[in-house]
Enzyme design. Structure first.
Site, PDB file in Angstrom:
ATOM      1  N   LEU A  10      -7.447 -13.082   3.373  1.00 55.91           N
ATOM      2  CA  LEU A  10      -6.991 -11.738   3.000  1.00 55.91           C
ATOM      3  C   LEU A  10      -5.465 -11.728   2.974  1.00 55.91           C
ATOM      4  O   LEU A  10      -4.814 -11.926   3.984  1.00 55.91           O
ATOM      5  CB  LEU A  10      -7.512 -10.688   3.983  1.00 55.91           C
ATOM      6  CG  LEU A  10      -9.031 -10.634   4.171  1.00 55.91           C
ATOM      7  CD1 LEU A  10      -9.427  -9.389   4.961  1.00 55.91           C
ATOM      8  CD2 LEU A  10      -9.775 -10.682   2.842  1.00 55.91           C
ATOM      9  N   ARG A  17       6.337  -3.459   7.404  1.00 57.73           N
ATOM     10  CA  ARG A  17       7.153  -3.550   8.616  1.00 57.73           C
ATOM     11  C   ARG A  17       8.076  -4.765   8.628  1.00 57.73           C
ATOM     12  O   ARG A  17       8.938  -4.895   9.480  1.00 57.73           O
ATOM     13  CB  ARG A  17       6.249  -3.569   9.864  1.00 57.73           C
ATOM     14  CG  ARG A  17       5.732  -2.204  10.228  1.00 57.73           C
ATOM     15  CD  ARG A  17       4.640  -2.284  11.273  1.00 57.73           C
ATOM     16  NE  ARG A  17       3.390  -2.807  10.723  1.00 57.73           N
ATOM     17  CZ  ARG A  17       2.332  -3.131  11.459  1.00 57.73           C
ATOM     18  NH1 ARG A  17       2.377  -3.026  12.769  1.00 57.73           N
ATOM     19  NH2 ARG A  17       1.231  -3.569  10.873  1.00 57.73           N
ATOM     20  N   GLN A  77      -7.277  -7.141  -5.168  1.00 57.30           N
ATOM     21  CA  GLN A  77      -7.745  -5.892  -4.561  1.00 57.30           C
ATOM     22  C   GLN A  77      -6.857  -4.767  -5.086  1.00 57.30           C
ATOM     23  O   GLN A  77      -5.696  -4.662  -4.708  1.00 57.30           O
ATOM     24  CB  GLN A  77      -7.656  -5.980  -3.029  1.00 57.30           C
ATOM     25  CG  GLN A  77      -8.258  -4.766  -2.343  1.00 57.30           C
ATOM     26  CD  GLN A  77      -8.015  -4.745  -0.840  1.00 57.30           C
ATOM     27  OE1 GLN A  77      -7.078  -5.350  -0.340  1.00 57.30           O
ATOM     28  NE2 GLN A  77      -8.865  -4.026  -0.120  1.00 57.30           N
TER      29      GLN A  77
HETATM   30  C1  UD1 Z   1      -7.342  -6.053  12.167  1.00 56.37           C
HETATM   31  C2  UD1 Z   1      -8.721  -5.862  12.770  1.00 56.37           C
HETATM   32  C3  UD1 Z   1      -8.597  -5.744  14.291  1.00 56.37           C
HETATM   33  C4  UD1 Z   1      -7.949  -6.969  14.827  1.00 56.37           C
HETATM   34  C5  UD1 Z   1      -6.603  -7.211  14.165  1.00 56.37           C
HETATM   35  C6  UD1 Z   1      -6.046  -8.585  14.568  1.00 56.37           C
HETATM   36  C7  UD1 Z   1     -10.081  -4.660  11.121  1.00 56.37           C
HETATM   37  C8  UD1 Z   1     -10.605  -3.338  10.708  1.00 56.37           C
HETATM   38  N1  UD1 Z   1      -9.310  -4.671  12.202  1.00 56.37           N
HETATM   39  O1  UD1 Z   1      -6.567  -4.890  12.418  1.00 56.37           O
HETATM   40  O2  UD1 Z   1      -9.868  -5.571  14.877  1.00 56.37           O
HETATM   41  O3  UD1 Z   1      -7.778  -6.856  16.251  1.00 56.37           O
HETATM   42  O4  UD1 Z   1      -6.736  -7.225  12.733  1.00 56.37           O
HETATM   43  O5  UD1 Z   1      -4.761  -8.775  14.045  1.00 56.37           O
HETATM   44  O6  UD1 Z   1     -10.374  -5.652  10.512  1.00 56.37           O
HETATM   45  N2  UD1 Z   1      -5.937  -6.407   4.224  1.00 56.37           N
HETATM   46  C9  UD1 Z   1      -6.195  -6.474   2.877  1.00 56.37           C
HETATM   47  N3  UD1 Z   1      -6.706  -5.378   2.261  1.00 56.37           N
HETATM   48  C10 UD1 Z   1      -6.981  -4.207   2.912  1.00 56.37           C
HETATM   49  C11 UD1 Z   1      -6.683  -4.150   4.299  1.00 56.37           C
HETATM   50  C12 UD1 Z   1      -6.166  -5.271   4.922  1.00 56.37           C
HETATM   51  O7  UD1 Z   1      -5.979  -7.515   2.249  1.00 56.37           O
HETATM   52  O8  UD1 Z   1      -7.436  -3.270   2.261  1.00 56.37           O
HETATM   53  C13 UD1 Z   1      -5.402  -7.597   4.891  1.00 56.37           C
HETATM   54  C14 UD1 Z   1      -4.011  -7.392   5.435  1.00 56.37           C
HETATM   55  O9  UD1 Z   1      -3.035  -7.830   4.489  1.00 56.37           O
HETATM   56  C15 UD1 Z   1      -3.990  -8.290   6.651  1.00 56.37           C
HETATM   57  C16 UD1 Z   1      -5.432  -8.249   7.126  1.00 56.37           C
HETATM   58  O10 UD1 Z   1      -6.212  -7.848   6.028  1.00 56.37           O
HETATM   59  O11 UD1 Z   1      -3.653  -9.640   6.337  1.00 56.37           O
HETATM   60  C17 UD1 Z   1      -5.640  -7.328   8.313  1.00 56.37           C
HETATM   61  O12 UD1 Z   1      -5.320  -5.994   7.979  1.00 56.37           O
HETATM   62  P1  UD1 Z   1      -4.477  -5.080   8.964  1.00 56.37           P
HETATM   63  O13 UD1 Z   1      -4.284  -3.762   8.299  1.00 56.37           O
HETATM   64  O14 UD1 Z   1      -3.288  -5.814   9.450  1.00 56.37           O
HETATM   65  O15 UD1 Z   1      -5.519  -4.874  10.155  1.00 56.37           O
HETATM   66  P2  UD1 Z   1      -5.170  -4.562  11.670  1.00 56.37           P
HETATM   67  O16 UD1 Z   1      -4.958  -3.095  11.824  1.00 56.37           O
HETATM   68  O17 UD1 Z   1      -4.107  -5.465  12.141  1.00 56.37           O
HETATM   69 MG    MG Z   2      -2.558  -6.681  11.282  1.00 57.32          MG
END
Ligand code: UD1
Ligand code: MG
Length: 449
Positions: A10, A17, A77
């Site tokens: 992903l 940030r 996405q």
């Molecule tokens: C996520 C986890 C959390 C975990 C944490 C660890 C979920 C819902 N939560 O939270 O349980 O403890 O990571 O770091 O999975 N991304 C996409 N598309 C989206 C959303 C996110 O590509 O629509 C990617 C982001 O770029 C990132 C990753 O997925 O690389 C994680 O997303 P992020 O929003 O950072 O999740 P956290 O709130 O950190």
């Molecule tokens: Mg994160």
């Protein structure tokens, strides 16, 4: 039969940030984009496919993936609706049929291949969902792992968690392994009825339990799963990676006199019995031959250093510097896109660019290959055994023959044949006794005042 795998990375986040115009996953660690480290942890072999989920406006991320992993499929996405939504962009790749689906985050670059491998073991034993967990020093912000015995019951995101659940320190690292046959069904059942209104990948756990499928946790250290959201965290990850690379280099037998002052790239290659003095920086693409010594304060990138060569102190080797065996590059010498034959020496204060320098050539202090006219770059050829006197300017394109001599201070603009002397300087004037007469005149003047 070896199990097949699909690793879904992903990488669609903006990384707001980071306050950087560079997409987050392209920020470098140890000379390589974060994403390259994540791709390096993907299971090896032919049975291992990769899919990367990118944001529509991140062409640069797509370009890096194409370069590093040409076989990867790329999915865009369009809207960021959550981690489960992101994984579902790669639904076609999952539907193609695979034993193990691994989901990793592009911003978790310290993850190792062996940890991903460990996650696959419970899948082979019948689990449907395996989560990578860690004990967080400060769990704030992470999803909490809610256990029932050795089974994982659910993952609760911080903002959806009860005060009691927030006390849990076992957290979700974000890496998940899913049984390839169950994955699409689990992912498609995930809704967005939570505080953020996002499709949470973590909900796959609770859904699996409702379907009476097995779930489990594999633990690792916090260091390995540090997510990077800020420049400060990027620096922490860099430090952790550097510690790892230094230890690996020393384990291979490299002498790092003061390891904490050496900066390595993830792909730095060392031969046997190499010594690196304090304060040396290795950019990407460097190889160092057996017995070479890199002296303090040298900066080296995309260069190869031959056996028993001596580089520095204060040397700069830029992309395309290829040093043969026993070459000596001394202080304040810059080398770019130049091949230097065995035994050649440039020990002090020189610029050698776009050149081919034969074996055993001696480059005097202050030699400059004048390779640029403000528009184009030109090449300098120096034959084996030539001697370039100090402070010579070699105006390229130019060829200095084998065994030729260039007199000190010459500006050489025409080719020099083998074994010839080229001299370009004005004749010297000598006036016997002049200095003494000058002093006497000056001193007389003083006495009269
Ligand atoms: C996520 C986890 C959390 C975990 C944490 C660890 C979920 C819902 N939560 O939270 O349980 O403890 O990571 O770091 O999975 N991304 C996409 N598309 C989206 C959303 C996110 O590509 O629509 C990617 C982001 O770029 C990132 C990753 O997925 O690389 C994680 O997303 P992020 O929003 O950072 O999740 P956290 O709130 O950190
Ligand atoms: Mg994160």
């Amino acid at each position: 039969m070896e199990r097949s795998s699909l690793t879904i990375v992903l990488a669609a986040g903006d990384g707001t940030r980071m306050r950087s115009s560079l997409p987050k996953v392209l920020n470098p660690i140890a000379g390589q984009p974060m994403l390259a480290h994540v791709l390096a942890s993907v299971p090896p072999g032919n049975n291992s496919a990769v899919a990367v989920v990118v944001a529509p406006h991140h062409q640069a991320v797509t370009d890096v993936v194409r370069r590093l992993r040409p076989d990867a499929s790329i999915f865009v996405q369009g809207e960021r609706l959550g981690t489960a939504h992101a994984v579902l962009q790669a639904a076609d790749a999952i539907a193609a049929g695979v034993d193990d689906v691994l989901v990793v985050f592009g911003d978790t670059p310290l993850i190792s291949a062996s940890t991903l491998e460990r996650l696959r073991t419970p899948l082979a034993q019948g689990a449907a969902v395996v989560v990578l967990g860690f004990q967080a020093a400060v769990p704030t912000g992470y999803g909490r792992l809610i256990m029932e015995g050795d089974q994982l019951a659910a993952i609760r995101e911080e903002i959806d968690a009860s005060p009691l659940e927030r006390m849990i320190t076992l957290c979700n690292a974000g890496v998940m392994a899913l049984d390839g046959r169950a994955a699409l069904n689990l992912l498609r059942r995930i809704g967005n009825g939570n505080a953020k209104g996002e499709y949470y990948l973590v909900d796959a756990v609770e859904i699996a339990r409702q379907l009476e499928l097995k779930t489990s946790v594999v633990e690792t250290t916090e260091d390995e799963v540090r997510g990077i959201n800020t420049k400060a965290q990027l620096a922490e990850a860099e430090a952790a990676m550097q510690r790892k690379l230094r230890e690996a280099a020393m384990a291979e037998g490299v002498t790092l006199v003061a390891p904490e002052t050496i900066y390595l790239a993830a792909d730095t290659k060392f031969g046997k019995d190499v010594t690196v003095e304090p304060f040396v920086v290795f950019g990407p693409g460097v190889s160092v031959g057996d017995g070479a010594v890199i002296r303090s304060f040298s900066h080296i990138a995309e260069a190869s250093i031959g056996k028993k060569a001596i580089v520095g102190p204060y040397a700069r080797l830029r992309p395309g510097a290829m040093l043969g065996e026993n070459v000596h590059i001394g202080n304040f010498v810059e080398v770019k896109a130049t091949t230097i034959g065995a035994g050649a020496k440039a020990n002090h204060l020189a610029y050698l660019g776009d050149a081919h320098i034969g074996a055993n050539v001696n480059i005097g202090a202050g030699t400059i290959t004048c390779n640029y006219d403000g528009f184009d770059k030109y090449r300098t050829e120096i034959g084996a055994g030539a001697f370039i006197g100090s402070n010579s300017a070699l105006v390229a394109p130019i060829k200095i023959g084998e065994g030729a001599y260039i007199g000190s201070g010459s500006v050489v603009t025409k080719d020099v044949p083998d074994n010839a002397l080229a001299l370009e300087r004005s004749g010297q004037t000598v006036k016997p006794g002049w200095a003494q007469r000058f002093r006497e005149m000056k001193l007389r003047g003083r006495g009269q005042r």
